[in-house]
Design a protein around this motif. Structure first.
Motif, short mmCIF file in Angstrom:
data_model
loop_
_atom_site.label_atom_id
_atom_site.label_comp_id
_atom_site.label_asym_id
_atom_site.label_seq_id
_atom_site.Cartn_x
_atom_site.Cartn_y
_atom_site.Cartn_z
N THR A 70 36.49 32.64 41.13
CA THR A 70 36.80 33.73 41.20
C THR A 70 37.51 33.61 40.27
OG1 THR A 70 37.81 33.18 42.93
CG2 THR A 70 35.85 35.20 43.41
N HIS A 76 44.78 33.45 36.18
CA HIS A 76 44.58 32.82 36.92
C HIS A 76 43.51 31.15 37.28
CE1 HIS A 76 43.17 37.13 37.79
NE2 HIS A 76 44.04 37.01 37.80
N SER A 103 31.20 33.74 36.10
CA SER A 103 32.68 33.97 36.20
C SER A 103 32.42 35.50 37.42
CB SER A 103 33.17 34.28 35.15
OG SER A 103 34.55 35.12 35.41
N LEU A 104 33.41 35.40 38.59
CA LEU A 104 33.30 36.10 39.45
C LEU A 104 34.49 37.64 39.49
CD1 LEU A 104 31.58 34.40 42.76
CD2 LEU A 104 30.35 35.61 40.50
N MET A 105 34.70 38.48 39.78
CA MET A 105 35.54 39.35 40.01
C MET A 105 36.92 38.37 41.30
SD MET A 105 35.46 42.39 38.37
CE MET A 105 36.28 43.78 39.36
N TYR A 106 37.83 38.67 39.97
CA TYR A 106 38.93 38.09 40.90
C TYR A 106 39.43 38.85 42.35
CZ TYR A 106 44.21 36.82 41.63
OH TYR A 106 45.20 36.10 42.16
N VAL A 107 39.60 37.49 43.55
CA VAL A 107 39.92 37.69 44.81
C VAL A 107 41.54 37.36 44.67
CG1 VAL A 107 40.13 37.64 47.23
CG2 VAL A 107 38.05 38.15 45.41
N PHE A 119 32.45 39.49 46.81
CA PHE A 119 33.53 40.10 46.22
C PHE A 119 34.35 41.21 47.65
CE2 PHE A 119 35.70 44.00 44.65
CZ PHE A 119 36.73 43.46 44.03
N ASP A 120 33.37 41.97 48.38
CA ASP A 120 34.36 42.74 49.34
C ASP A 120 33.35 42.41 50.07
OD1 ASP A 120 35.01 44.42 50.68
OD2 ASP A 120 34.99 45.99 49.69
N GLU A 129 30.23 39.84 42.17
CA GLU A 129 30.37 40.86 41.52
C GLU A 129 31.25 39.81 40.32
OE1 GLU A 129 30.18 44.26 41.36
OE2 GLU A 129 29.62 44.49 44.03
N PHE A 130 30.22 40.30 39.11
CA PHE A 130 30.92 39.61 38.07
C PHE A 130 31.79 39.74 37.00
CE2 PHE A 130 26.17 38.74 39.09
CZ PHE A 130 26.44 37.12 38.85
N ALA A 131 32.21 39.22 36.63
CA ALA A 131 33.18 38.98 35.57
C ALA A 131 33.18 39.06 34.23
CB ALA A 131 35.11 38.70 35.65
#
Length: 314
Positions: A70, A76, A103-107, A119-120, A129-131
């Motif tokens: 993330t 980050h 690469s995953l969505m930032y948390v 992610f949630d 959830e990918f970024a």
């Protein structure tokens, strides 16, 4: 980098400090940690206990941590490292690894730490959830950590030869280490040969194979390499345990290994692999057990655990 280390994956945060302190007292100098393991504060307590009691100095330890999925966006990377350093109570790391080529969505750290894969977790259908962050951008941010003196070496985990080749084409600082799953059922001969050619050190995680995965339902007891006749016969000849034989095979082929245990006796056993050698025939016999059996594969555990198909191996 010491060839035998303690991996702290799955060690309970309430126990890991004592385990690390005991391991260092027994002679371990290589500690393999990660944000995702959720126990770096405890590891830091163990390190500080060992240093404070004079068992070792900071510069005698090799401490590795890993950048979680993330935190791949360049902005980050540094905060993620600083969080690990704060938890570990250290001013620098000996090695910082990109944990997965995912690469995953930032948390945000203040929202949930460690963030894990989903992610949630409160969503109706929790999933990964990918970024879209290119690996080379993450790597450039990791290179800056070396320039700033916050880490001494950088490397990657769970990369294929193709991904390493692509990374080398743009890297200002070449990866020092590749960490991947390695054991007699997954010998990865071509990957090791390529890394030797490129002068990239290799660390094997799960060096005993299935044992790390049986308790979490990702392997069956019958898949243990320690039950193989070839391993048992060698152990009997040497008056060693099957585990010691398999670990010796790992270091003797030129890789470092990280093993996980909370038992003091197992800690001793896993480190006591440097007073004997395997013959060429024995090394070959163990290598011939290869089944290309991978226990840690996001393409396999992703759909079941995270409702997301996420292959990184073909």
């Amino acid at each position: 980098m010491p060839s035998a280390g303690l991996g702290v994956w799955k060690i309970d945060p309430s126990e890991v400090g004592a385990v690390v302190s005991t391991a260092i007292e027994l002679g371990y100098r290589h500690l393999d940690c990660a944000c995702d393991y959720g126990n770096e504060e405890g590891v830091g307590d163990g390190i500080q206990d060992a240093i404070g009691t004079g068992v070792c100095s900071r510069d005698e330890l090799w401490v590795t941590s890993k950048l979680w999925n993330t935190y791949h966006a360049p902005e980050h990377v540094r905060p993620a490292l600083q969080k690990s350093l704060a938890d570990l109570g250290l001013e620098y790391l000996d090695l910082y690894l990109m944990h997965f080529p995912i690469s995953l969505m930032y948390v945000p750290i203040e929202s949930r730490y460690p963030p894990g894969w989903i992610f949630d977790p409160d969503a109706e259908h929790p999933r990964m959830e990918f970024a879209p962050v290119p690996i080379h951008e993450t790597w450039q941010a990791m290179e800056e950590l070396v320039t700033e003196g916050l880490v001494k070496n950088i490397g990657v985990c769970n990369f294929s030869t193709g991904l390493i080749r692509d990374l080398l084409s743009s890297a200002r600082i070449r990866p020092s280490v590749l960490q991947v799953e390695l054991h007699p059922y997954l010998t990865q001969e071509k990957l090791l040969r390529y890394c030797q050619q490129e002068e990239i050190a290799v660390t094997g995680f799960s060096p005993l194979g299935a044992l790390s995965y049986v308790p979490i339902g990702m392997a069956e007891k019958k898949e243990s390499v320690l039950e193989e006749d070839a391993v048992i016969k060698i152990a009997e000849r040497l008056d060693k345990t099957p585990a010691q034989v398999v670990l010796r095979w790992g270091v003797q082929r030129g890789t470092s290994i990280v093993t996980k245990t909370s038992s003091k006796e197992r800690l001793k056993e896993n480190l006591n692999i440097f007073d004997f050698e395997l013959t060429e025939e024995e090394m070959q016999a163990i290598s011939e057990l290869n089944q290309n059996r991978r226990f840690n594969d996001p393409g396999e555990f992703g759909p079941a655990a995270f409702d997301t198909f996420c292959p990184i191996y073909d």
